[in-house]
Design a protein around this motif. Structure first.
Motif, PDB file in Angstrom:
ATOM      1  N   ALA A   7       0.846  -1.204   0.000  1.00 11.57           N
ATOM      2  CA  ALA A   7       0.000   0.000   0.000  1.00 11.57           C
ATOM      3  C   ALA A   7       0.872   1.242   0.000  1.00 11.57           C
ATOM      4  N   PRO A   8       0.308   2.377  -0.416  1.00 11.78           N
ATOM      5  CA  PRO A   8       1.014   3.644  -0.247  1.00 11.78           C
ATOM      6  C   PRO A   8       1.061   4.001   1.240  1.00 11.78           C
ATOM      7  N   GLN A   9       1.945   4.915   1.601  1.00  9.75           N
ATOM      8  CA  GLN A   9       2.014   5.384   2.992  1.00  9.75           C
ATOM      9  C   GLN A   9       0.952   6.466   3.184  1.00  9.75           C
ATOM     10  N   PHE A  10      -0.302   6.034   3.107  1.00 17.56           N
ATOM     11  CA  PHE A  10      -1.426   6.958   3.200  1.00 17.56           C
ATOM     12  C   PHE A  10      -2.541   6.293   3.991  1.00 17.56           C
ATOM     13  N   VAL A  11      -2.950   6.908   5.087  1.00 18.60           N
ATOM     14  CA  VAL A  11      -3.975   6.317   5.949  1.00 18.60           C
ATOM     15  C   VAL A  11      -5.344   6.816   5.507  1.00 18.60           C
ATOM     16  N   GLY A  14      -9.495   2.106   1.529  1.00 19.71           N
ATOM     17  CA  GLY A  14      -9.308   0.697   1.851  1.00 19.71           C
ATOM     18  C   GLY A  14      -7.986   0.419   2.528  1.00 19.71           C
ATOM     19  N   ILE A  15      -6.991   1.242   2.251  1.00 23.00           N
ATOM     20  CA  ILE A  15      -5.680   1.095   2.889  1.00 23.00           C
ATOM     21  C   ILE A  15      -5.825   1.209   4.396  1.00 23.00           C
ATOM     22  N   ALA A  16      -6.595   2.200   4.834  1.00 22.49           N
ATOM     23  CA  ALA A  16      -6.774   2.449   6.260  1.00 22.49           C
ATOM     24  C   ALA A  16      -7.433   1.272   6.959  1.00 22.49           C
ATOM     25  N   ILE A  17      -8.472   0.712   6.342  1.00 23.82           N
ATOM     26  CA  ILE A  17      -9.186  -0.339   7.063  1.00 23.82           C
ATOM     27  C   ILE A  17      -8.404  -1.647   7.100  1.00 23.82           C
ATOM     28  N   VAL A  18      -7.594  -1.923   6.071  1.00 20.33           N
ATOM     29  CA  VAL A  18      -6.747  -3.117   6.134  1.00 20.33           C
ATOM     30  C   VAL A  18      -5.651  -2.924   7.178  1.00 20.33           C
ATOM     31  N   ASN A  50      -2.950  -8.173  -7.945  1.00 21.25           N
ATOM     32  CA  ASN A  50      -4.219  -7.462  -8.114  1.00 21.25           C
ATOM     33  C   ASN A  50      -4.349  -7.047  -9.577  1.00 21.25           C
ATOM     34  N   PRO A  51      -5.073  -7.819 -10.370  1.00 20.07           N
ATOM     35  CA  PRO A  51      -5.170  -7.536 -11.810  1.00 20.07           C
ATOM     36  C   PRO A  51      -5.834  -6.208 -12.137  1.00 20.07           C
ATOM     37  N   PHE A  52      -6.498  -5.585 -11.139  1.00 19.09           N
ATOM     38  CA  PHE A  52      -7.107  -4.277 -11.360  1.00 19.09           C
ATOM     39  C   PHE A  52      -6.098  -3.144 -11.171  1.00 19.09           C
ATOM     40  N   GLY A  53      -4.919  -3.480 -10.639  1.00 19.50           N
ATOM     41  CA  GLY A  53      -3.898  -2.463 -10.445  1.00 19.50           C
ATOM     42  C   GLY A  53      -4.278  -1.409  -9.430  1.00 19.50           C
ATOM     43  N   GLN A  54      -4.969  -1.839  -8.370  1.00 22.88           N
ATOM     44  CA  GLN A  54      -5.382  -0.908  -7.323  1.00 22.88           C
ATOM     45  C   GLN A  54      -4.737  -1.315  -6.002  1.00 22.88           C
ATOM     46  N   VAL A  55      -4.798  -0.424  -5.032  1.00 20.04           N
ATOM     47  CA  VAL A  55      -4.250  -0.704  -3.708  1.00 20.04           C
ATOM     48  C   VAL A  55      -5.378  -0.684  -2.686  1.00 20.04           C
ATOM     49  N   PRO A  56      -5.220  -1.483  -1.594  1.00 14.37           N
ATOM     50  CA  PRO A  56      -4.066  -2.286  -1.207  1.00 14.37           C
ATOM     51  C   PRO A  56      -4.169  -3.718  -1.707  1.00 14.37           C
ATOM     52  N   TYR A  66      -6.898  -9.035  -2.871  1.00 18.16           N
ATOM     53  CA  TYR A  66      -7.191  -7.616  -3.012  1.00 18.16           C
ATOM     54  C   TYR A  66      -8.638  -7.400  -2.597  1.00 18.16           C
ATOM     55  N   GLU A  67      -9.072  -6.156  -2.579  1.00 16.37           N
ATOM     56  CA  GLU A  67     -10.368  -5.702  -2.078  1.00 16.37           C
ATOM     57  C   GLU A  67     -10.369  -5.702  -0.546  1.00 16.37           C
ATOM     58  N   SER A  68     -10.411  -4.488   0.002  1.00 16.72           N
ATOM     59  CA  SER A  68     -10.164  -4.283   1.431  1.00 16.72           C
ATOM     60  C   SER A  68     -11.107  -5.051   2.357  1.00 16.72           C
ATOM     61  N   ARG A  69     -12.401  -5.049   2.066  1.00 14.80           N
ATOM     62  CA  ARG A  69     -13.326  -5.744   2.968  1.00 14.80           C
ATOM     63  C   ARG A  69     -13.085  -7.250   2.954  1.00 14.80           C
ATOM     64  N   ALA A  70     -12.787  -7.792   1.772  1.00 16.94           N
ATOM     65  CA  ALA A  70     -12.477  -9.218   1.676  1.00 16.94           C
ATOM     66  C   ALA A  70     -11.188  -9.536   2.431  1.00 16.94           C
ATOM     67  N   ILE A  71     -10.202  -8.658   2.321  1.00 14.39           N
ATOM     68  CA  ILE A  71      -8.950  -8.857   3.039  1.00 14.39           C
ATOM     69  C   ILE A  71      -9.207  -8.856   4.542  1.00 14.39           C
ATOM     70  N   CYS A  72     -10.015  -7.934   5.025  1.00 11.96           N
ATOM     71  CA  CYS A  72     -10.306  -7.850   6.460  1.00 11.96           C
ATOM     72  C   CYS A  72     -10.974  -9.132   6.964  1.00 11.96           C
ATOM     73  N   ARG A  73     -11.891  -9.666   6.195  1.00 12.22           N
ATOM     74  CA  ARG A  73     -12.535 -10.923   6.593  1.00 12.22           C
ATOM     75  C   ARG A  73     -11.508 -12.053   6.651  1.00 12.22           C
ATOM     76  N   TYR A  74     -10.616 -12.081   5.679  1.00 10.01           N
ATOM     77  CA  TYR A  74      -9.565 -13.105   5.656  1.00 10.01           C
ATOM     78  C   TYR A  74      -8.666 -12.967   6.880  1.00 10.01           C
ATOM     79  N   LEU A  75      -8.258 -11.738   7.194  1.00 12.72           N
ATOM     80  CA  LEU A  75      -7.375 -11.528   8.336  1.00 12.72           C
ATOM     81  C   LEU A  75      -8.031 -11.960   9.638  1.00 12.72           C
ATOM     82  N   ASP A  76      -9.334 -11.727   9.745  1.00 13.03           N
ATOM     83  CA  ASP A  76     -10.038 -12.112  10.970  1.00 13.03           C
ATOM     84  C   ASP A  76      -9.989 -13.617  11.178  1.00 13.03           C
TER      85      ASP A  76
END
Length: 218
Positions: A7-11, A14-18, A50-56, A66-76
């Motif tokens: 991710a970029p160094q930007f809070v 989706g970056i923030a929630i991951v 991430n074939p869409f070329g987006q972050v994070p 990729y996709e922040s909400r999906a990542i959060c569910r995975y991390l949980d």
């Protein structure tokens, strides 16, 4: 192999929630900064994750997501035995959390994105915001928060009395409003929303993330 967080160094967004989910789960990770100014998110290496070329994005020992909400569910689930439980295991409790997440993504986030686009993104780019469009979005957000007020009168958080992913996803863009002087989350007409939002803004993981930015924990 330690989990990698790209991710970029930007809070924000989706970056923030991951980043916040990683903090809430007390997960060890390596932060891999992505410089979007030189299009590091469009390289073949990154787009293989991430074939869409987006972050994070994350890479957990070869498993990329990729996709922040999906990542959060995975991390949980990935770090189920540590940190906060973001999505309950009990069927009905989990259903209420997913219901609240759907409300955020489908009814709260769209007008919020409209406002942030005008008052934050355009300003950062030196463009003139469309105030009428921003006001339209703020009216829509206000209508949603009127319903949140009813929900939060019944329990501490959006999906019950415990902090969950339903609350966490609201860190993506709503904090940017106050940074631009738009005080819609803590108005006195909605005391329960204000109480909830002030609690979210003072949550230790969020305070630390805002102060320090993304940092590897290994």
């Amino acid at each position: 192999m330690v989990l990698k967080f790209y991710a970029p160094q930007f809070v924000g967004g989706g970056i923030a929630i991951v980043a916040l989910a990683l903090a809430e789960k007390q997960a060890a990770f390596e932060f891999v900064p992505i410089n979007m100014a030189v299009k590091e998110h469009k390289t073949a290496e990154y787009m293989a994750m991430n074939p869409f070329g987006q972050v994070p994005a994350i890479n957990d020992d070869g498993f990329a997501m990729y996709e922040s909400r999906a990542i959060c569910r995975y991390l949980d689930e990935r770090f189920a035995d540590q940190g906060a439980t973001l999505v309950p295991k009990a069927m009905k409790e989990r259903a209420v959390v997913e219901q609240a997440i759907s409300v955020e993504s489908m009814t709260f986030s769209p007008p919020l994105s409209k406002v942030v686009g005008e008052l934050v993104v355009k300003v950062r780019r030196g463009l003139t915001p469309d105030q009428a469009l921003a006001d339209e979005g703020l009216k829509e957000i206000s209508d949603k928060l009127d319903v949140y007020e009813v929900i939060l009168a019944k329990h501490n958080y959006l999906a019950g009395d415990n902090f969950t992913l339903a609350d966490l996803v609201h860190y993506a863009y709503a904090p940017m409003l106050a940074e631009k002087g738009v005080d819609i989350m803590t108005v006195k007409e909605r005391p329960n929303v204000a109480r909830w939002w002030n609690e979210l803004m003072s949550r230790p993981t969020w305070v630390k993330l805002k102060a320090e930015g993304m940092k590897s924990t290994v």
